[in-house]
Design a protein around this motif. Structure first.
Motif, PDB file in Angstrom:
ATOM      1  N   PHE A 195      -0.826   7.044   6.601  1.00 18.53           N
ATOM      2  CA  PHE A 195      -1.052   5.632   6.292  1.00 18.53           C
ATOM      3  C   PHE A 195       0.074   4.826   7.588  1.00 18.53           C
ATOM      4  O   PHE A 195      -0.558   4.036   8.271  1.00 18.53           O
ATOM      5  CB  PHE A 195      -0.746   5.223   5.005  1.00 18.53           C
ATOM      6  CG  PHE A 195      -0.958   3.648   5.002  1.00 18.53           C
ATOM      7  CD1 PHE A 195      -2.252   3.155   4.883  1.00 18.53           C
ATOM      8  CD2 PHE A 195       0.183   2.792   5.011  1.00 18.53           C
ATOM      9  CE1 PHE A 195      -2.293   1.739   4.595  1.00 18.53           C
ATOM     10  CE2 PHE A 195      -0.099   1.495   4.853  1.00 18.53           C
ATOM     11  CZ  PHE A 195      -1.335   1.030   4.615  1.00 18.53           C
ATOM     12  N   ARG A 245       1.994   1.924  -3.308  1.00 20.21           N
ATOM     13  CA  ARG A 245       1.018   2.674  -4.464  1.00 20.21           C
ATOM     14  C   ARG A 245       0.677   3.939  -3.955  1.00 20.21           C
ATOM     15  O   ARG A 245       0.650   4.796  -4.614  1.00 20.21           O
ATOM     16  CB  ARG A 245      -0.167   1.678  -4.338  1.00 20.21           C
ATOM     17  CG  ARG A 245       0.190   0.317  -4.793  1.00 20.21           C
ATOM     18  CD  ARG A 245      -0.951  -0.517  -5.043  1.00 20.21           C
ATOM     19  NE  ARG A 245      -0.857  -1.568  -6.131  1.00 20.21           N
ATOM     20  CZ  ARG A 245      -1.840  -1.686  -7.090  1.00 20.21           C
ATOM     21  NH1 ARG A 245      -3.101  -1.287  -6.723  1.00 20.21           N
ATOM     22  NH2 ARG A 245      -1.510  -2.356  -8.235  1.00 20.21           N
ATOM     23  N   LEU A 246       0.758   4.168  -2.706  1.00 22.14           N
ATOM     24  CA  LEU A 246       0.233   5.519  -2.243  1.00 22.14           C
ATOM     25  C   LEU A 246       1.582   6.740  -2.651  1.00 22.14           C
ATOM     26  O   LEU A 246       0.912   7.647  -3.142  1.00 22.14           O
ATOM     27  CB  LEU A 246       0.280   5.534  -0.827  1.00 22.14           C
ATOM     28  CG  LEU A 246      -1.064   5.291   0.125  1.00 22.14           C
ATOM     29  CD1 LEU A 246      -1.158   5.251   1.371  1.00 22.14           C
ATOM     30  CD2 LEU A 246      -2.287   6.688  -0.382  1.00 22.14           C
ATOM     31  N   THR A 247       2.596   5.975  -2.353  1.00 25.24           N
ATOM     32  CA  THR A 247       3.694   6.974  -2.838  1.00 25.24           C
ATOM     33  C   THR A 247       3.823   7.082  -4.148  1.00 25.24           C
ATOM     34  O   THR A 247       3.819   8.320  -4.848  1.00 25.24           O
ATOM     35  CB  THR A 247       4.868   6.278  -2.265  1.00 25.24           C
ATOM     36  OG1 THR A 247       4.970   5.904  -1.174  1.00 25.24           O
ATOM     37  CG2 THR A 247       6.296   7.461  -2.251  1.00 25.24           C
ATOM     38  N   SER A 251       4.860  15.164  -1.028  1.00 21.66           N
ATOM     39  CA  SER A 251       4.063  13.770  -1.486  1.00 21.66           C
ATOM     40  C   SER A 251       3.958  12.863  -0.207  1.00 21.66           C
ATOM     41  O   SER A 251       3.120  11.830  -0.435  1.00 21.66           O
ATOM     42  CB  SER A 251       4.512  13.088  -2.741  1.00 21.66           C
ATOM     43  OG  SER A 251       4.959  13.996  -3.590  1.00 21.66           O
ATOM     44  N   THR A 261       1.282   7.206  -6.578  1.00 24.99           N
ATOM     45  CA  THR A 261       0.263   8.068  -7.023  1.00 24.99           C
ATOM     46  C   THR A 261       0.639   9.387  -6.410  1.00 24.99           C
ATOM     47  O   THR A 261       0.553  10.336  -7.144  1.00 24.99           O
ATOM     48  CB  THR A 261      -1.191   7.625  -5.960  1.00 24.99           C
ATOM     49  OG1 THR A 261      -1.089   6.146  -6.288  1.00 24.99           O
ATOM     50  CG2 THR A 261      -2.309   8.159  -7.097  1.00 24.99           C
ATOM     51  N   SER A 262       1.140   9.414  -5.453  1.00 27.03           N
ATOM     52  CA  SER A 262       1.225  10.981  -4.554  1.00 27.03           C
ATOM     53  C   SER A 262       2.410  11.545  -5.314  1.00 27.03           C
ATOM     54  O   SER A 262       2.314  12.930  -6.057  1.00 27.03           O
ATOM     55  CB  SER A 262       1.447  10.907  -3.330  1.00 27.03           C
ATOM     56  OG  SER A 262       1.212  12.055  -2.764  1.00 27.03           O
ATOM     57  N   TYR A 311       0.733  -1.147   0.001  1.00 31.08           N
ATOM     58  CA  TYR A 311      -0.233   0.037   0.143  1.00 31.08           C
ATOM     59  C   TYR A 311       1.016   1.309   0.000  1.00 31.08           C
ATOM     60  O   TYR A 311       0.601   2.161  -0.822  1.00 31.08           O
ATOM     61  CB  TYR A 311      -0.923   0.053   1.296  1.00 31.08           C
ATOM     62  CG  TYR A 311      -2.029  -0.828   0.898  1.00 31.08           C
ATOM     63  CD1 TYR A 311      -2.804  -0.762  -0.067  1.00 31.08           C
ATOM     64  CD2 TYR A 311      -2.594  -1.883   1.794  1.00 31.08           C
ATOM     65  CE1 TYR A 311      -4.039  -1.536  -0.036  1.00 31.08           C
ATOM     66  CE2 TYR A 311      -3.491  -2.804   1.618  1.00 31.08           C
ATOM     67  CZ  TYR A 311      -4.365  -2.609   0.660  1.00 31.08           C
ATOM     68  OH  TYR A 311      -5.652  -3.338   0.361  1.00 31.08           O
ATOM     69  N   VAL A 312       1.874   1.294   0.815  1.00 28.84           N
ATOM     70  CA  VAL A 312       2.620   2.253   0.925  1.00 28.84           C
ATOM     71  C   VAL A 312       3.318   2.514  -0.625  1.00 28.84           C
ATOM     72  O   VAL A 312       3.349   3.630  -1.060  1.00 28.84           O
ATOM     73  CB  VAL A 312       3.943   2.153   1.938  1.00 28.84           C
ATOM     74  CG1 VAL A 312       4.855   3.041   1.661  1.00 28.84           C
ATOM     75  CG2 VAL A 312       3.261   2.201   3.386  1.00 28.84           C
ATOM     76  N   PRO A 316       0.093  11.879   2.594  1.00 33.86           N
ATOM     77  CA  PRO A 316      -0.882  10.690   2.698  1.00 33.86           C
ATOM     78  C   PRO A 316      -0.162   9.418   3.261  1.00 33.86           C
ATOM     79  O   PRO A 316      -0.553   8.506   3.946  1.00 33.86           O
ATOM     80  CB  PRO A 316      -1.384  10.523   1.496  1.00 33.86           C
ATOM     81  CG  PRO A 316      -0.241  11.264   0.382  1.00 33.86           C
ATOM     82  CD  PRO A 316       0.032  12.234   1.306  1.00 33.86           C
ATOM     83  N   VAL A 317       1.251   9.464   3.055  1.00 31.35           N
ATOM     84  CA  VAL A 317       1.986   7.943   3.197  1.00 31.35           C
ATOM     85  C   VAL A 317       2.201   8.164   4.804  1.00 31.35           C
ATOM     86  O   VAL A 317       2.031   7.136   5.509  1.00 31.35           O
ATOM     87  CB  VAL A 317       3.422   8.111   2.519  1.00 31.35           C
ATOM     88  CG1 VAL A 317       4.115   6.888   2.811  1.00 31.35           C
ATOM     89  CG2 VAL A 317       3.023   7.996   1.118  1.00 31.35           C
TER      90      VAL A 317
END
Lengths: 543, 307
Positions: B235, B191-193, B228, B195-196, B188-189, B231-232
């Motif tokens: 999470f 993918r989040l990174t 960025s 995208t951000s 998840y980290v 959000p990471v």
């Protein structure tokens, strides 16, 4: 190139990680072999504090078995009770016993074992204030109702039936005749206790001191216990190895994995899911021998609909509707044996085990079974619910199989269903509070290898483990008669007569005898399980 | 800022009482724990009654809760059924789990963020697609499968690690379990990174920074990554609590005697003292982690500081 440093960093971390694990994986147990070699063995966290009269499950029992020796000891092969610390146990009337303790025994801290070591320990175990879960073992001794009343507080602190005669002799008066009573004295609850137990109890519990072939070297609660051979042990069953390291496993699957990877020498509980592979993984280093455990289906006799003449036929019919052979083969991979009486093969023919005593009532016969159940008025309530705890022991599989077998016989998919209960504690509280109105899984693990132990505590009127509240005058009087019998063979056959009453009444349905299963590594030899399915640790040899 | 922290701390109080009360009620609903203490036989009534009064189980639930909370504030978490103080259990279990969590978080940060940055900057390239597929695979496989598989391959087949962690649980034995615990969050980290980073790569300030002639790595690390990461960080922060409490499965597989194991035992034995005690501490950890996340926002983006 700062952007790249992060990638480099990650690569480094992974490299370090792999290197570190590689270092960690290199050394495996082992160590010096021979008589000084240490055996590592799987263990579970004991449920109760380690005290002889407070330990009622296998994990704590294992340790007591290594650090204590009592008046009698059960031969690990035959189960026969032989004198250990007892010089002699004499009686004239099977009710008053005089016990002489052997000279020359000490605790591992050097304290001499005398009659007082036993008298004090037994009084402690029986006294209500001490919360000992095995207190009922002293229930046969006169005065127990004073030190351990069913309600309220104790009116005495010592058992009136227990008297020290001189330094090495004490006398016991029982509340009833009980000829086989001396043979019960091998149970750990009857172990002697040193003075340190009473003077500094907290210290003793954190590192128990006993008189067995091993002493406790290091005890980290909840994770491990290192036991070492006691060199000055006076008994003839000295340890054949240097010691035992017990390791607590969170899961018996992990213990098994460790065994196959060579990190562990002994697993005394092969997980059900591995039974299929165990032969190919371990070959003849897999042990599967009978243990003193029988599993049954119990019924609620406090519920009037199960306590009728018709219900007897229904229970007999249900018993005949269960295909024991098939279930033990397919679900248990032959680690259970179909039961045909209410005892266990470990007792042996002389001890009271009688194959086929239950006869056709415990043999699968679909047509007859259906007829019997219908003759008896059908299953009370129209459906049989079998309650079991779903948290441990993988009971779901066999309960479903039993139901399946019954449903097939009845030609009705809903004749029998499993009724899971979330936790063991909840299951037990429903059983003990008489909340169940169908059948439930029951089992009996013997305390000592005597036919009496398989019958009296479980089926005698108002006995401690008679959860279904079955009572039958004929059965009770036969048990009383057997207990008063001074000739062992006669006592055993009278107990079997009592068992025949159970065939006619079918208060519980015997399902199968449970085996003990264990696996061991190539490092060790001479591994065996006793009748309690506990490894005979002191006999294990390290290569 | 100070008032903000105080307000957050005050908010913790009702959450703390609410969660402990809920757990207390849940454990109590499960029935009488004493019945399970005597194995397949019934405890004799006198001993059972005595045990019940010793553990305070004979009193009404609300009274049990009040006594319990009263004791907790004096640092007394009660006694487990095996006679051990719950604080003693905590003292052995928490350091192990904290170590495991740190290992997991380390992997999440190092592997997760770097993979995220790499893929975020190279969107649509083969490496991006590969990592995306890999993370999808990791997310869709349950941890117990990854755990058992790694244990079997690395522990039994290749003998690289010991299949079980010893009771002291040193760091080097926790690397593989830590990786397993981290695996899903790590994906998840990443993918989040990704995208951000991808989103912000087109932002004005990045273009400005590039136009100023700053070296690329400075643009990426100082400008793009910092913005960025919000959000990471959120999470990862909330994940700390989840990792500590949710490691039950992994701890069982690798024989780690941490919080998950103690909780599991406590639930099996219906030992409310153990369960409530451990959950209470976990709630505190969770709350603290959330607080730290909120404070970290301010560090990452000054605009949030005065909100």
């Amino acid at each position: 190139m700062r952007g790249a440093t992060q990638v480099k960093w990650a690569a480094c971390a992974v490299a370090v990680a792999l290197a570190a694990t590689a270092c960690g994986g290199g050394d495996s147990g082992g160590g010096g072999g021979g008589a000084d070699g240490i055996v590592s063995s799987s263990w579970g966290d004991p449920q109760n504090p380690l005290e002889p009269a407070n330990t009622n499950e296998v994990q704590g029992g294992k340790v007591l078995d290594m650090i204590f020796r009592g008046l009698k000891k059960y031969d690990p092969k035959t189960g026969e009770a032989t004198n250990m610390l007892a010089e002699k146990i004499e009686t004239k009337d099977n009710q008053n016993f005089t016990i002489t303790v052997k000279d020359g025994w000490t605790f591992s801290n050097g304290e001499k074992i005398t009659a007082k070591s036993f008298v004090d320990a037994w009084n402690y175990g029986a006294l209500l204030k001490n919360n000992q879960k095995n207190a009922y073992f002293f229930g046969y001794i006169d005065g127990y109702d004073k030190v351990h009343p069913e309600t309220g507080t104790a009116s005495a602190t010592t058992l009136s039936g227990l008297k020290q005669v001189n330094d090495m002799t004490f006398s016991v008066k029982l509340t009833q005749k009980f000829s086989l009573w001396p043979d019960t004295l091998g149970y750990p609850a009857f172990a002697p206790l040193p003075k340190a137990f009473f003077t500094d109890h907290a210290a003793w519990v954190s590192k128990p001191i006993g008189n067995g072939p091993y002493t406790i070297d290091k005890y980290t609660k909840g994770s491990s216990m290192d036991l070492r051979k006691w060199d000055d042990y006076p008994g003839d069953d000295k340890a054949q190895n240097g010691g035992i390291d017990l390791k607590v496993y969170t899961d018996n699957n992990t213990a098994y994995t460790d065994l196959t990877a060579g990190n562990l020498d002994l697993v005394d509980d092969v997980p059900a899911s591995q039974l299929k592979n165990v032969k190919s993984d371990l070959g003849d280093r897999y042990i599967n021998t009978p243990a003193g455990i029988i599993q049954t289906l119990a019924f609620p006799f406090y519920d009037p609909q199960w306590n009728t003449a018709g219900a007897i036929k229904v229970r007999q019919g249900l018993s005949m509707a269960i295909n024991r052979e098939q279930i033990t083969n397919q679900i248990f991979q032959k680690t259970r044996t179909p039961a045909s009486d209410w005892t266990s093969p470990v007792l042996g023919e002389d001890g009271g085990f009688k194959k086929g005593l239950c006869g056709k009532e415990c043999t699968y016969n679909a047509a007859e079974a259906k007829k019997m159940i219908q003759d008896g008025g059908g299953i009370p309530g129209g459906q049989l619910k079998i309650s079991y705890n779903a948290d441990t022991g993988s009971h779901k599989e066999w309960v479903d199989a039993v139901c399946n077998s019954i449903n097939k016989v009845m030609g009705n998919n809903k004749a029998c269903v499993g009724a899971p209960v979330g936790t063991f504690a909840d299951f037990r509280s429903q059983v003990s509070q008489q909340k169940l109105h169908g059948a439930w899984r029951a089992g009996w693990q013997m305390d000592y290898p005597l036919i009496q132990n398989f019958l009296q505590p479980v089926y005698y009127s108002n006995a401690s483990s008679n959860d279904g509240k079955w009572n039958n005058k004929q059965f009770d009087s036969l048990v009383n008669k057997a207990n008063a019998e001074s000739d062992k063979a006669k006592a055993v056959s009278t107990f079997q007569d009592a068992e025949k009453v159970m065939v006619q009444q079918m208060p519980v349905i015997p399902l199968w005898y449970q085996n003990g299963s264990a696996g061991y590594s190539e490092n060790v030899t001479n591994v065996s399980l006793n009748q309690f399915s506990v490894p005979v640790y002191e006999q294990i040899k390290v290569k | 800022m100070g008032r903000y922290v105080i307000r957050r701390l005050l908010q913790m109080i009702p959450v703390f009482f609410g969660t402990t009360l809920l757990i207390f009620l849940m454990v109590n609903v499960m029935g009488d724990p004493i019945a399970g203490l005597c194995g397949d036989r019934q405890c004799d009534p006198a001993t059972a009654a005595q045990l019940r009064s010793e553990f305070g189980l004979d009193k009404p639930v609300w009274q049990q809760y009040l006594t319990y909370m009263g004791n907790v504030f004096t640092g007394d978490f009660g006694t487990a059924f095996n006679g051990q103080k719950v604080t003693e259990l905590m003292a052995t279990a928490f350091p192990i789990t904290i170590r495991l969590t740190l290992v997991a978080i380390f992997f999440e940060i190092v592997i997760g963020i770097s993979l995220g940055v790499v893929t975020g900057l190279r969107r649509g390239r083969p490496i991006d697609t590969t990592v995306l597929i890999l993370t999808l695979v990791v997310i869709s496989i349950p941890t117990f499968v990854t755990g058992l598989l790694l244990q079997l391959l690395l522990g039994v087949e290749w003998g690289v690690i010991k299949p079980s962690v010893s009771s002291e649980a040193p760091l080097n034995e926790l690397i593989i379990p830590g990786l397993v615990v981290a695996s899903v969050s790590l994906a998840y980290v990443t993918r989040l990174t990704r995208t951000s980073i991808a989103e912000n790569a087109r932002a004005d300030y990045v273009r400005t920074a590039t136009a100023k002639g700053l070296p690329r790595r400075r643009v990426v690390v100082r400008h793009l990554l910092r913005n960025s990461l919000i959000p990471v960080v959120t999470f990862i922060g909330t994940d700390v609590g989840a990792l500590m409490g949710g490691a039950i499965v992994t701890e069982r597989i690798f024989n780690i005697h941490g919080v998950g194991y103690q909780l599991y035992q406590g639930i099996l034995r219906q030992n409310s003292q153990t369960v409530v005690g451990f959950v209470t501490v976990l709630v505190l950890v969770f709350l603290a982690a959330n607080l730290i996340v909120d404070l970290l926002y301010a560090v990452l983006d000054p605009r949030i500081r005065y909100a």
